[in-house]
Structures are given as C-alpha cells and as structure tokens.
Design a protein around this motif. Structure first.
Motif, PDB file in Angstrom:
ATOM      1  N   VAL A  12      12.787  23.335 -63.217  1.00  0.00           N
ATOM      2  CA  VAL A  12      14.141  23.435 -62.683  1.00  0.00           C
ATOM      3  C   VAL A  12      14.802  24.657 -63.302  1.00  0.00           C
ATOM      4  N   ALA A  44      16.899  17.295 -58.788  1.00  0.00           N
ATOM      5  CA  ALA A  44      16.033  18.468 -58.619  1.00  0.00           C
ATOM      6  C   ALA A  44      14.683  18.236 -59.304  1.00  0.00           C
ATOM      7  N   LEU A  96      19.346  18.215 -52.997  1.00  0.00           N
ATOM      8  CA  LEU A  96      20.553  18.428 -53.788  1.00  0.00           C
ATOM      9  C   LEU A  96      21.786  18.369 -52.898  1.00  0.00           C
TER      10      LEU A  96
END
Length: 115
Positions: A23, A96, A102
């Motif tokens: 991420v 995520a 998202l």
C-alpha cells in the motif's frame, strides 16, 4: 523456558507479510499553512498500525491536504474543509491492504479551534 530470545516486532515471521505492505500513500500538503505537523502526526499513527506501508509527502498548493492511496484520491481538505480522522484513514488503508474498493473519506475534523 528454552533460554532463546522471543520473536521481535521488527519483522514479521517468515512467510507472513508485514501489515500495510503493497500500500502506497501520498500526502500533499501546504507547508506555509503549517500543515506539516498534521502530516507528521498522521504518518506516525499510520506507521504504528501499518509498519510496512510506504508514505510519501509532497508540498502542495495553498490550503492543500490531499491523500492518495495507491494512486486514488481518498481525502481532500480543499473539498472537505478540514483534516481526516485517523480512524477513517486507517480503515481506508485496511481496505486497500485487503484489495477492497476504496471510498472517499468525507468526514473531517476542523482545521483549528478558536477558544
């Protein structure tokens, strides 16, 4: 007791991925506005929860405090008028990390309080 030292929290056990790995967060903020302290506070809270996360800061325009996760804008102070709550950002990072879609963070706390 075996006398051997226990596992440390520095690295995950072999085969286990460090929380937040994969991420990437980019925070663009207005330095002359004094938003660096807010960025550092938020970055610290995120790193505490997700040690494997990649966080990058960029200087932005006047009033900016914009957050992207993996290239997707998830928070904009220019749109919301405040700063994100840590819990909302942590939840977006969790999503995520799990490969979930998202959503934009719409809750925000006021930029300052006048007493």
């Amino acid at each position: 007791m075996s006398g051997e030292p226990g596992p440390t929290s520095e690295a995950p056990p072999p085969g286990e991925i460090e929380p937040g790995s994969g991420v990437r967060i980019v925070v663009e903020y207005c330095e002359p506005c004094g938003f660096e302290a807010t960025y550092l506070e938020l970055a610290s809270a995120v790193k505490e929860q997700y040690p494997g996360i990649e966080i990058e800061s960029r200087l932005g325009g006047t009033g900016a405090f914009e957050i992207e996760i993996n290239g997707q804008l998830v928070f904009s102070k220019l749109e919301n008028g405040g700063f994100p709550y840590e819990k909302d950002l942590i939840e977006a990072i969790r999503r995520a990390s799990n490969g979930e879609p998202l959503e934009k963070i719409t809750n925000s706390r006021p930029p300052c309080v006048i007493l």
